[in-house]
Design a protein around this motif. Structure first.
Motif, mmCIF file in Angstrom:
data_model
loop_
_atom_site.group_PDB
_atom_site.id
_atom_site.type_symbol
_atom_site.label_atom_id
_atom_site.label_comp_id
_atom_site.label_asym_id
_atom_site.label_seq_id
_atom_site.Cartn_x
_atom_site.Cartn_y
_atom_site.Cartn_z
ATOM 1 N N ALA A 62 7.348 10.712 11.177
ATOM 2 C CA ALA A 62 7.648 11.620 11.956
ATOM 3 C C ALA A 62 9.279 11.461 12.320
ATOM 4 N N LEU A 63 9.972 10.197 12.146
ATOM 5 C CA LEU A 63 11.175 10.198 12.622
ATOM 6 C C LEU A 63 12.335 10.512 11.364
ATOM 7 N N GLY A 64 11.343 10.288 9.846
ATOM 8 C CA GLY A 64 12.308 10.547 8.957
ATOM 9 C C GLY A 64 12.498 9.411 8.119
ATOM 10 N N MET A 65 11.694 8.332 8.336
ATOM 11 C CA MET A 65 11.905 7.199 7.560
ATOM 12 C C MET A 65 11.019 7.344 6.490
ATOM 13 N N LYS A 66 11.163 6.331 5.360
ATOM 14 C CA LYS A 66 10.116 6.248 4.176
ATOM 15 C C LYS A 66 9.300 5.292 4.515
ATOM 16 N N THR A 67 8.102 5.603 3.908
ATOM 17 C CA THR A 67 6.956 4.741 4.439
ATOM 18 C C THR A 67 6.270 4.002 3.255
ATOM 19 N N ALA A 68 5.814 2.837 3.475
ATOM 20 C CA ALA A 68 5.034 2.076 2.536
ATOM 21 C C ALA A 68 3.618 1.477 3.395
ATOM 22 N N LEU A 69 2.550 1.579 2.762
ATOM 23 C CA LEU A 69 1.337 1.448 3.395
ATOM 24 C C LEU A 69 0.863 0.166 2.762
ATOM 25 N N ALA A 70 0.646 -0.817 3.785
ATOM 26 C CA ALA A 70 0.042 -2.128 3.168
ATOM 27 C C ALA A 70 -1.461 -1.969 3.046
ATOM 28 N N LEU A 122 13.134 1.868 5.502
ATOM 29 C CA LEU A 122 11.580 1.872 4.972
ATOM 30 C C LEU A 122 10.791 1.202 5.928
ATOM 31 N N PHE A 123 9.939 1.892 6.487
ATOM 32 C CA PHE A 123 8.951 1.428 7.313
ATOM 33 C C PHE A 123 7.599 0.831 6.601
ATOM 34 N N VAL A 124 7.246 -0.672 6.824
ATOM 35 C CA VAL A 124 5.986 -0.836 6.103
ATOM 36 C C VAL A 124 4.904 -1.394 7.211
ATOM 37 N N GLY A 125 3.744 -0.725 6.918
ATOM 38 C CA GLY A 125 2.835 -1.217 7.971
ATOM 39 C C GLY A 125 1.304 -0.890 7.486
ATOM 40 N N ASP A 126 0.331 -1.281 8.018
ATOM 41 C CA ASP A 126 -0.910 -1.394 7.611
ATOM 42 C C ASP A 126 -1.757 -0.053 8.205
#
Ligand SMILES: [Mg+2]
Length: 228
Positions: free
Chosen positions: A190-198, A175-179
Motif C-alpha cells: 500500500a505504501l509502494g514497497m516491493k514485496t517478498a512473501l516468505a 523491499l519488504f519481506v514477510g510471512d
C-alpha cells in the motif's frame, strides 16, 4: 532489483521459527504443570495454552495464570503450578528459538553488499530484542521498529513509515519481506514497497487467496540473494 537500497523484514515466522518456538515451549510448560499437580493430561494443558493464545493473542503475558485459573485450586497450589509452567517455558525458550536455516548467512551477505536492513515487528519492543539476542541476530539491523514504537499493528502504515523515516529512504527503494500476506505484504504494498512473501513458514497458508499479491515468493530466505 536495481532500485532497492533497503530491505525491511518482519521478524516472527520470517526470520525466526516462531511457531516451533511456541509449540516447544508450550509442550515443556504443559509437562511441568501436570507434574506439579494440574489435574489434566499434558495434551489438555497444551491445548489450553494455545486456546489462551488464540483468545488473548500470542504476546499475552498472563497465559499460565489463565490456564490454571479455571481449575479453582487452592491459591498456593495454583501458583506453584503456574510458576512451574513459567519456569519450564523460560528454560526451554533459549534452546528452541532459532532463525530459519540460512537467515544469518543471508543477512550477513546482504549487509556486505551494502543494503540497509531493518525490522518491522508487531511484537513489543522488549520481546523483539529478547528474540533477536536469543537467535544471535541483534547486530544485523540498522533500524528496529516494534509495536511499542507506534502502538499500531501492520498493515497500518505507521510502523512501515517510521522505519522509512529512520532509514531515510523512500518506499520505492525498499523491499519488504514477510510471512503474512494480510499484514506484511498488504501494508508494504500500500505504501509502494516491493514485496517478498516468505513461504517457508506457516502463516501464508491461512491466506492463500492473498499470496499472489506479493511481487516475489521465497521458498527459503537465501532466495533473496538471487533477487537482489
Ligand atoms: Mg510474521
Amino acid at each position: 532489483m536495481p532500485s532497492v537500497i533497503a530491505i525491511l523484514f518482519d521478524m516472527d515466522n520470517t526470520l525466526l521459527d516462531f511457531v516451533r518456538y511456541k509449540r516447544e515451549t508450550a509442550k515443556a510448560a504443559a509437562k511441568a504443570m501436570v507434574a506439579h499437580g494440574l489435574p489434566a493430561t499434558e495434551q489438555e494443558a497444551y491445548n489450553r495454552i494455545f486456546k489462551v493464545y488464540q483468545e488473548k493473542g500470542i504476546e499475552y503475558q498472563k497465559t499460565f495464570y489463565d490456564v490454571v485459573a479455571p481449575y479453582n485450586l487452592e491459591l498456593n497450589k495454583a501458583e506453584k503450578i503456574q510458576h512451574a509452567g513459567i519456569i519450564a517455558y523460560q528454560k526451554r525458550k533459549f534452546e528452541v528459538l532459532k532463525p530459519y536455516p540460512g537467515v544469518k548467512e543471508t543477512l550477513a551477505t546482504l549487509r556486505r553488499r551494502g543494503f540497509l536492513l531493518g525490522i518491522v515487528s508487531d511484537a513489543p519492543r522488549n520481546k523483539v530484542w529478547d528474540r533477536l539476542i536469543m537467535s544471535g541476530l541483534e547486530d544485523m539491523f540498522d533500524v528496529v521498529v516494534s509495536h511499542s514504537d507506534t502502538q499500531q499493528l501492520k498493515p497500518h502504515p505507521t510502523p512501515f513509515q517510521l522505519a522509512l523515516k529512520q532509514l531515510k529512504v523512500s518506499a520505492s527503494h525498499v523491499l519488504f519481506v514477510g510471512d503474512d500476506p494480510s499484514r506484511d505484504i498488504k501494508g508494504a504494498k500500500a505504501l509502494g514497497m516491493k514485496t517478498a512473501l516468505a513461504k517457508y513458514g506457516e502463516t501464508w497458508k491461512k491466506h492463500k487467496d492473498l499470496c499472489d499479491s506479493a511481487d516475489y515468493h521465497l521458498e527459503r530466505i537465501g532466495d533473496l540473494l538471487k533477487l537482489l
